[in-house]
Every structure is written in structure tokens, then in C-alpha cells.
Design an enzyme around this catalytic site. Structure first.
Site, PDB file in Angstrom:
ATOM      1  N   ASP A  22     -12.576  -5.009   7.517  1.00  0.00           N
ATOM      2  CA  ASP A  22     -12.996  -3.987   6.558  1.00  0.00           C
ATOM      3  C   ASP A  22     -14.262  -4.406   5.826  1.00  0.00           C
ATOM      4  O   ASP A  22     -14.878  -3.601   5.129  1.00  0.00           O
ATOM      5  CB  ASP A  22     -11.890  -3.745   5.524  1.00  0.00           C
ATOM      6  CG  ASP A  22     -10.871  -2.743   6.038  1.00  0.00           C
ATOM      7  OD1 ASP A  22     -11.144  -2.088   7.062  1.00  0.00           O
ATOM      8  OD2 ASP A  22      -9.798  -2.615   5.426  1.00  0.00           O
TER       9      ASP A  22
ATOM     10  N   TRP B  23      -6.301   3.213  15.952  1.00  0.00           N
ATOM     11  CA  TRP B  23      -4.877   2.938  15.680  1.00  0.00           C
ATOM     12  C   TRP B  23      -4.805   1.874  14.587  1.00  0.00           C
ATOM     13  O   TRP B  23      -5.035   0.702  14.846  1.00  0.00           O
ATOM     14  CB  TRP B  23      -4.219   2.445  16.965  1.00  0.00           C
ATOM     15  CG  TRP B  23      -2.776   2.056  16.891  1.00  0.00           C
ATOM     16  CD1 TRP B  23      -2.131   1.370  15.900  1.00  0.00           C
ATOM     17  CD2 TRP B  23      -1.786   2.299  17.896  1.00  0.00           C
ATOM     18  NE1 TRP B  23      -0.813   1.178  16.222  1.00  0.00           N
ATOM     19  CE2 TRP B  23      -0.572   1.747  17.450  1.00  0.00           C
ATOM     20  CE3 TRP B  23      -1.813   2.925  19.144  1.00  0.00           C
ATOM     21  CZ2 TRP B  23       0.609   1.787  18.204  1.00  0.00           C
ATOM     22  CZ3 TRP B  23      -0.656   2.959  19.888  1.00  0.00           C
ATOM     23  CH2 TRP B  23       0.546   2.404  19.403  1.00  0.00           C
ATOM     24  N   ASP B  24      -4.485   2.306  13.403  1.00  0.00           N
ATOM     25  CA  ASP B  24      -4.493   1.408  12.249  1.00  0.00           C
ATOM     26  C   ASP B  24      -3.081   0.863  11.991  1.00  0.00           C
ATOM     27  O   ASP B  24      -2.076   1.410  12.475  1.00  0.00           O
ATOM     28  CB  ASP B  24      -4.995   2.196  11.034  1.00  0.00           C
ATOM     29  CG  ASP B  24      -5.635   1.319   9.972  1.00  0.00           C
ATOM     30  OD1 ASP B  24      -5.480   0.082  10.036  1.00  0.00           O
ATOM     31  OD2 ASP B  24      -6.268   1.876   9.050  1.00  0.00           O
TER      32      ASP B  24
ATOM     33  N   ARG C   4       0.846  -1.202   0.000  1.00  0.00           N
ATOM     34  CA  ARG C   4       0.000   0.000   0.000  1.00  0.00           C
ATOM     35  C   ARG C   4       0.888   1.263   0.000  1.00  0.00           C
ATOM     36  O   ARG C   4       0.619   2.219   0.701  1.00  0.00           O
ATOM     37  CB  ARG C   4      -0.918   0.014   1.223  1.00  0.00           C
ATOM     38  CG  ARG C   4      -2.211   0.768   1.004  1.00  0.00           C
ATOM     39  CD  ARG C   4      -2.943   1.026   2.303  1.00  0.00           C
ATOM     40  NE  ARG C   4      -4.252   1.621   2.069  1.00  0.00           N
ATOM     41  CZ  ARG C   4      -4.896   2.348   2.958  1.00  0.00           C
ATOM     42  NH1 ARG C   4      -4.397   2.561   4.141  1.00  0.00           N
ATOM     43  NH2 ARG C   4      -6.062   2.849   2.684  1.00  0.00           N
TER      44      ARG C   4
HETATM   45  C1  DGJ Z   1      -7.767   0.256   6.873  1.00  0.00           C
HETATM   46  C2  DGJ Z   1      -8.858   0.251   7.895  1.00  0.00           C
HETATM   47  O1  DGJ Z   1      -9.257  -1.054   8.163  1.00  0.00           O
HETATM   48  C3  DGJ Z   1     -10.011   1.106   7.405  1.00  0.00           C
HETATM   49  O2  DGJ Z   1     -11.068   1.070   8.332  1.00  0.00           O
HETATM   50  C4  DGJ Z   1      -9.537   2.504   7.184  1.00  0.00           C
HETATM   51  O3  DGJ Z   1      -9.182   3.082   8.406  1.00  0.00           O
HETATM   52  C5  DGJ Z   1      -8.360   2.507   6.223  1.00  0.00           C
HETATM   53  N1  DGJ Z   1      -7.340   1.594   6.617  1.00  0.00           N
HETATM   54  C6  DGJ Z   1      -7.785   3.899   6.096  1.00  0.00           C
HETATM   55  O4  DGJ Z   1      -6.666   3.912   5.339  1.00  0.00           O
END
Ligand code: DGJ
Length: 737
Positions: free
Chosen positions: A549, A478-479, A444
Site C-alpha cells: 500500500d 483479490w484483496d 478493520r
Molecule cells: C487494501 C489494498 O491494499 C488497497 O489497495 C485497497 O484495495 C484497499 N484495501 C481497499 O479497501
């Protein structure tokens, strides 16, 4: 609950009302296991459970003896290379190149309560009466190394937690090349191994396979626990159902590379091991250094898969998750990601927020795209300062405006990552994990910051805490959106490269610890490309996590059903999103989307302005319903009733602790023409209490009727007349409560 040591038989019996675990100091002073399972009576000696004897091609421990071989002995923490040829729990490479060890019993310590694990997440007690701990020390005098095996038994749970510490006192260094958290040798292999596997957007699907001789394992080598496998396995009897029968659960409290394996030998023993994956792991121990493994939480249940899960749910909700938010009802949130992706400005955000607040939603979460030059996924990660082109009044201004609408404000971060197109990368290109002279793969368009380095973690901490101090922020998402490749830290010596994967995760934990301590009232939600780091380690810091997601209601049934094998529904982020769904392009009724998301940490992820008046009225009702019932949903006992993996249906329910109330979700995945009659049999109610359903006080039913006779399911009760993807909620209340 007690831990008894019998000096004569040299046996430890660890037990509570539900389980027994029996360890024996063997004739060679190593540790054997005699029993683990349902509680049995205490007796002087269980030595009759020790099995050995003359068998062709066996190697024996004592000269002249043909009975005692480690190969046939069920052990606590086995080594390889003496008389056991199975996979070992650990390996220590010594100066002369040998990996042979001999860890003999030295002493033990029994105490009330449970110690903290240094720098690692773990279950805990609030009062020392809740658990007892046994620590057994083993010593290898040739390499002057101690092994500390810890066992904690909880009074009220059929749970034993285990972990291992290596303490080195020799002069020359030794190298740990494998250090599993625990080993359990079970005396037969009539089990199915249950595990949770998947991929992005289809996390934690339930998988089952019959054990066979040889090795069966799941693992992660991705630098995160991953969406491919979850650090959990269960061994269930083939006859065990959701409600009855024996099952052992093993859950590793860790967020990095792991291995969970079952080795069945040719004499039918099942050797179960969990811990940090030995690939990419090598830990040098110098004099007086030690290494602590993560913890494994072992559940024994004879009440089926639901029985096991309910034990995990309660323990993880109350004695793993921590802090202010642990027992607090969770706010209903709206997140802008699926509504806008990167394409927003303040006006768009305030429009979404305004409608959300009018419908009763309590928290607005601003997702990715608010910082640096983050207008797509190619730039900006690492630059944690607001993009004033999009948000002219900054996060401070926006958060105030949202609060003035009567909502709390939450913000997205991806602390561990950087884009090459960022000020941070331009200033510190060597801060990423990469191997010199090799290509660094992207994922990504982003790279992983070297969180083994204190200065990197500190920089991110300063950047994040500045924003959290300045603006009014009640929630952080927090991703973490990529796995680790070309793992290497340029500030480490050659011999310390084997520490990087583990120290990376320790770095993540240390940042979580700092931020959650400094901002105890902020609700942290973990996320990793959906649910790619949804594990007990992270749950210790963030009491809820983004489950996937994939927000399609139908796909979510499987994801949430599988996730509930280990994790409480209070920690599963679950949102209603728009249709056609962005991941699978399916159109499901608004009611069903909410009826699935209710069984989680509930929220919305769409622009409510795109809905019709009528739909907005439905949303308002949903929000009201969740507000009225979230205490029950978060803290009640969750039951899986009908599996979406085996049926065109799904059903689950949650019952309040006092059994006075319950909410049942029943979902038709696909409709059938002229189908047979269906009854749904409930669980966990009080047989003698009378309940009314969905406010119909005209009619009431005893708990036994609802559980044993069941509720006849009528198509007219469903939203949209019971076609595909329709559902119904039954809300049960005790009459005259
Ligand atoms: C991945 C996450 O799972 C999504 O909910 C979102 O926050 C995106 N990243 C944003 O880039």
C-alpha cells in the site's frame, strides 16, 4: 541432468550441469544426506562424506557400535527421540501416546517430468524433458505409515524442489502434529541468514544475520504468509555479494502459516527446515488417508544474490505462474483507490477514466466501495452486488462505458471477508471463523469467512462469477485485509480443529482455481492490505500482486528491491500516486515515481484531473515509454546494482535475453552537497556489443566499458537537477540492431 542410484553404495546422486544433491540409505535404512551444492563428478560412492565416531554423551544406533549416531548424521527427513536430539521434520502421535518412529527405506521411483501436487500450488513442467523426479518411499512398519519424499531437478535451473507425503494404512488413527516440507542438514554454519521481513507498508525489507549455534527462524501464525515475514530464507556466505559467491535459497510455495528455521547444533551442522508451522496444526490420519505438504523450491547459486534471484525470477515467471496472462504483456492500469477511497459515484469514476484513456492508459480498475452498503470500512463486505446509488447503471453499465472509452475494466473483491453490517452476515452469522463462547476479535471491522466450508466457498464463487459473467471484466483485484484470530470452525469435530488453518488456505486456493479456470482471460492481481500475502502459492493463481500500500517512490525502492530477492518484477504491482504521498507525506518528482514503478507491473493510482497540463503531458510520455519497453521489463533479466538499504542511492536494471537492450534506473534518495564523483557499473551486457544510450547515436560504448569502467553519473542527467528523490533512466540499445 540425471538421477543415479548406485546399488552397492546405496546412494542417489541427483544432478544437472550446475548442482549435485547426494542422498545415502544409511545402515539403519533411514536416509542421510552426503552433499548439496555445486555440481561434482559422479563416483561409485561418496560414503567418505559420512561422518560419525565416538563422542562423549552420544547415543548410538547399534548395540556395541560407537560410530553411528543420528545425532551426528546429516539427514533427509529426521525424526526426534531415538539418537537425534535436534528438532525433527515431523511428529506422529500414535494411539499409545508415543511419537517414536522408524521410517526405513522401502523403494524408489525415478521418472521424467514432475507430478502435480493435489490441491496445492507448485512449480510445473510443460514438457517432461524439463525435469526428472525421484520419489523415495520410507515405511514405518509399526504404525503402517509411508513417507513419500519427492525431489525434482530441473534441467536448466540450479533448482531442486521437495515435498513430502504421509500415507497411513494402519487401523487406529494417528495424529500428525508436525509435517515440514523438507529438511536439509548442511555441514557447516559459516552463513548469514537472509530473509524478508517488515510490516504493513514496509513489506519485505532485507534482513541479514550471522548464523549462530541455536535456532534462528522466521514464521507466520497469522493465517496468511504475512507482511511480517515472507516464506523464504537464504543462506549466504559472509563474503557473498550481489554478484559473486555461494548462496542457498529456500522458498516455500504456500500462503498460510509457515515456519522457516535454521538450527545450528554444537557440532556445526546447519539444519534448515521449511513448512507449515506446527503451532495450530494437527492432522488426524485415518486408514488410507494421506497428507501432502506444500513444496519448497531450493536454489543453489555461486553467482551471488542476483544469481539466486534470477533463477527464482525465471522459474516463477515461467513455471509457477500459469495461464493466458503468464507470458502476455500486462496492461497499464489506473486504480481509483488513492484517488477516491470509498467516496465516488459514476460521474467521478468516468472523469478519472476519461482522462486516463486520453493519456493512453489501458485498464481502469474500480477498487473497494462499489457494492452493498460499502461507504466506509464498517459495512458491506460479503454483499457482492452493486450499489446502484453510486453506480445507477450497475457494473454492467459502467464497464460498457469504460470500454467505450477504449479501456478495459477491472473490479476489486475481498472474497474471504464479511462485515457484521452486511446481508451475508445477517443471514449466516455462523459462517465466520470464531471460537464458541469467546469474543471474536475484529480487524478493520471485518471477520474471516470460514473457507474450510465448501458451502461458504461455493456461495462466494456463485456471487463473484455472476458479476464476472454479466459484466465485461478483464481484471480482478483479490484483496484480503485481515489475519485470522480465534481460529476454529464450528462445523468441525474437536479432533479436526488442527486442520482449520491449512484447510482455510486450501479453500482460498480452490476458489482461485475455480475462478481462474472459468475465466481464463481475466487477469487476477492478488492483494492483502498491500503485500501481506505476496508469496509463491498465490503467484500460481494470480500472475501479479499488489506489492504494498506504500506508493511513496522512496519507500518503494526498498520494498521492490527486497521483493526482487525471490519474485520477478513482472508480478510486482507498482503505481504512480499523488504527492504529498498518502502514506509518508513525502513529495517526490513525478518522473521518479514512474522511474521506480516502471520496474514492476506499471500503473497509476490518482486522479489525473488534479495534475497540471504539463504533468499530464509527462504522464502521456511515461505511458508511451512503458508501452514501448514493457516486453523487455517483464521478460528481461533483472539485476540489483546498488542497495537502498546500504546507500543513499538505489540502482537496478533489466537486460533483454539477447543482450541487445537494457534499461537502468538510478535513484538519488538524498542528495549530498559537493559530493564525490559517481560511476555506475552495469551488469549482464554483452562485452563485445556496442550500445548507445538514451537515443544519443552520436556516441556508443562497448558492453565491457559500461560494465567495467561504468557510466559517469552526471547531475544534469537527473530530473529536477539531481536534488533529493531525483532519478535518471538510461536506456541502452545495441547499435545497428
Ligand atoms: C487494501 C489494498 O491494499 C488497497 O489497495 C485497497 O484495495 C484497499 N484495501 C481497499 O479497501
Amino acid at each position: 541432468m540425471a538421477i543415479i542410484f548406485n546399488e552397492k553404495s546405496r546412494e542417489f546422486h541427483i544432478y544437472n550441469e550446475q548442482i549435485s544433491y547426494i542422498i545415502k540409505i544409511l545402515d539403519n535404512n533411514q536416509l542421510g544426506n552426503l552433499y548439496y551444492g555445486k555440481r561434482i563428478h559422479q563416483r561409485e560412492s561418496f560414503s567418505y562424506l559420512f561422518e560419525g565416531g565416538m563422542r562423549a554423551s552420544t547415543s548410538y544406533v547399534f548395540e556395541g557400535d560407537t560410530y553411528f549416531s543420528m545425532q551426528h548424521t546429516k539427514q533427509e527427513y529426521p525424526s526426534y527421540g531415538t539418537t537425534d536430539f535436534r528438532y525433527p521434520a515431523f511428529e506422529i502421535k500414535q494411539k499409545n501416546g508415543s511419537k517414536i518412529t522408524n521410517f526405513e527405506f522401502e523403494n524408489f521411483n525415478i521418472f521424467k517430468g514432475k507430478k502435480k501436487l493435489e490441491n496445492l500450488p507448485a512449480t510445473y513442467v510443460e514438457n517432461e524433458k524439463e525435469a526428472n523426479t525421484l520419489e523415495i518411499t520410507l515405511y514405518d512398519k509399526v504404525i503402517k505409515t509411508r513417507l513419500l519424499l519427492s525431489y525434482t531437478i530441473f534441467e536448466d535451473f540450479p533448482i531442486i524442489t521437495r515435498s513430502t507425503k504421509f500415507i497411513y494404512e494402519g487401523k487406529e488413527k494417528v495424529i500428525l502434529t508436525k509435517a515440514m516440507s523438507c529438511n536439509i542438514d548442511l555441514p557447516d554454519y559459516d552463513y548469514e541468514m537472509v530473509h524478508l521481513s517488515g510490516a504493513w507498508s514496509r513489506e519485505r525489507h532485507v534482513k541479514n544475520k550471522k548464523l549462530e549455534q541455536g535456532i534462528q527462524s522466521i514464521y507466520s501464525l497469522r493465517g496468511a504468509s504475512s507482511s511480517e515475514h515472507n516464506p523464504f530464507i537464504a543462506l549466504k556466505r559472509p563474503s557473498t555479494t550481489e554478484f559473486e559467491g555461494e548462496v542457498y535459497g529456500f522458498s516455500l510455495v504456500y500462503s498460510g502459516n509457515f515456519l522457516a528455521e535454521v538450527l545450528v547444533d554444537t557440532h556445526d551442522t546447519s539444519r534448515v527446515m521449511l513448512g507449515i508451522h506446527p503451532i495450530m496444526f494437527e492432522w488426524v490420519l485415518n486408514k488410507n488417508e494421506s497428507f501432502q505438504t506444500p513444496e519448497v523450491v531450493m536454489v543453489y547459486s555461486d553467482k551471488g544474490m542476483n544469481g539466486m534471484s534470477q533463477v527464482y525470477h525465471k522459474l516463477y515467471r515461467t513455471r509457477l505462474a500459469r495461464g493466458y496472462w503468464r507470458d502476455k504483456i500486462r496492461p497499464i492500469l489506473i486504480n481509483n483507490w488513492e484517488a477516491t477511497m470509498f467516496d465516488f459515484d459514476e460521474e467521478i469514476i468516468l472523469n478519472i477514466a476519461k482522462t486516463a484513456s486520453e493519456l493512453g492508459i489501458e485498464l481502469f480498475v474500480l477498487d473497494d466501495g462499489w457494492f452493498g452498503s460499502r461507504n466506509n470500512d464498517k459495512a458491506g463486505l460479503g454483499d457482492w452486488y452493486v450499489n446502484t446509488k453510486k453506480l445507477p447503471d450497475g457494473i454492467v453499465g459502467l464497464s460498457k462505458k469504460i470500454e467505450n472509452m477504449g479501456m478495459k475494466f477491472g473490479l476489486w473483491f475481498e472474497p474471504e471477508m464479511v462485515n457484521k453490517d452486511s446481508d451475508l452476515y445477517r443471514a449466516h452469522p455462523d459462517w465466520i471463523i470464531h471460537t464458541p463462547n469467546r469474543t471474536t476479535s475484529h480487524s478493520r471491522n471485518q471477520y474471516v469467512l470460514d473457507f474450510t466450508r465448501k458451502e461458504v466457498v461455493n456461495y462466494i464463487y456463485e456471487a463473484m462469477s455472476k458479476i464476472l459473467r454479466e459484466a465485461s471484466i478483464s481484471y480482478v483485484k483479490w484483496d484480503m485485509n485481515r489475519y485470522i484470530t480465534e481460529c476454529y470452525s464450528v462445523v468441525r469435530t474437536e479432533e479436526d480443529q488442527g486442520r482449520v488453518m491449512h484447510e482455510y488456505i486450501l479453500g482460498v486456493y480452490s476458489l482461485y482455481e475455480k475462478l481462474t479456470s472459468e475465466f481464463p482471460y481475466i487477469l487476477f492481481e492478488s492483494c492483502a492490505s498491500g503485500g501481506a500475502r505476496f508469496d509463491p502459492g498465490i503467484l500460481y493463481y494470480a500472475p501479479q500482486g499488489w506489492t504494498s500500500d506504500n506508493t511513496d517512490a522512496v519507500e518503494r525502492m526498498k520494498i521492490q528491491y527486497g521483493t526482487s530477492y525471490v519474485y520477478p518484477i513482472s508480478c510486482m504491482g507498482a503505481h504512480v500516486s499523488e504527492v504529498p504521498n498518502q502514506q509518508v507525506f513525502r513529495t517526490t518528482p513525478l518522473e521518479t515515481r514512474a522511474n521506480v514503478a516502471y520496474f514492476g507491473a506499471f500503473g497509476y493510482e490518482l486522479d489525473l484531473n488534479h495534475l497540471s497540463e504539463e504533468e499530464r503531458a509527462i504522464v502521456k510520455k511515461q505511458v508511451k515509454f512503458m508501452k514501448e519497453n514493457r516486453e523487455l521489463i517483464q521478460k528481461g533479466t533483472f539485476y540489483r546494482l546498488i542497495s537502498p538499504f546500504e546507500n543513499k542511492l538505489n540502482s537496478w536494471m533489466v537486460v533483454s535475453e539477447d543482450k541487445s537492450e537494457a534499461i537502468v534506473g538510478y535513484y538519488k534518495i538524498l542528495n549530498t552537497a559537493n559530493e564525490g564523483f559517481k560511476r555506475i557499473k552495469l551488469q549482464g551486457l554483452d562485452e563485445n556489443k556496442k550500445y548507445y544510450i538514451n537515443d544519443n547515436k552520436e556516441e556508443s560504448f562497448f558492453g565491457d566499458e559500461l560494465m567495467f569502467a561504468g557510466i559517469p553519473v552526471r547531475s544534469e542527467d537527473f530530473c529536477e537537477h539531481g536534488g533529493d528523490f531525483t532519478s535518471v533512466i538510461y536506456h541502452l540499445n545495441e547499435i545497428n540492431k
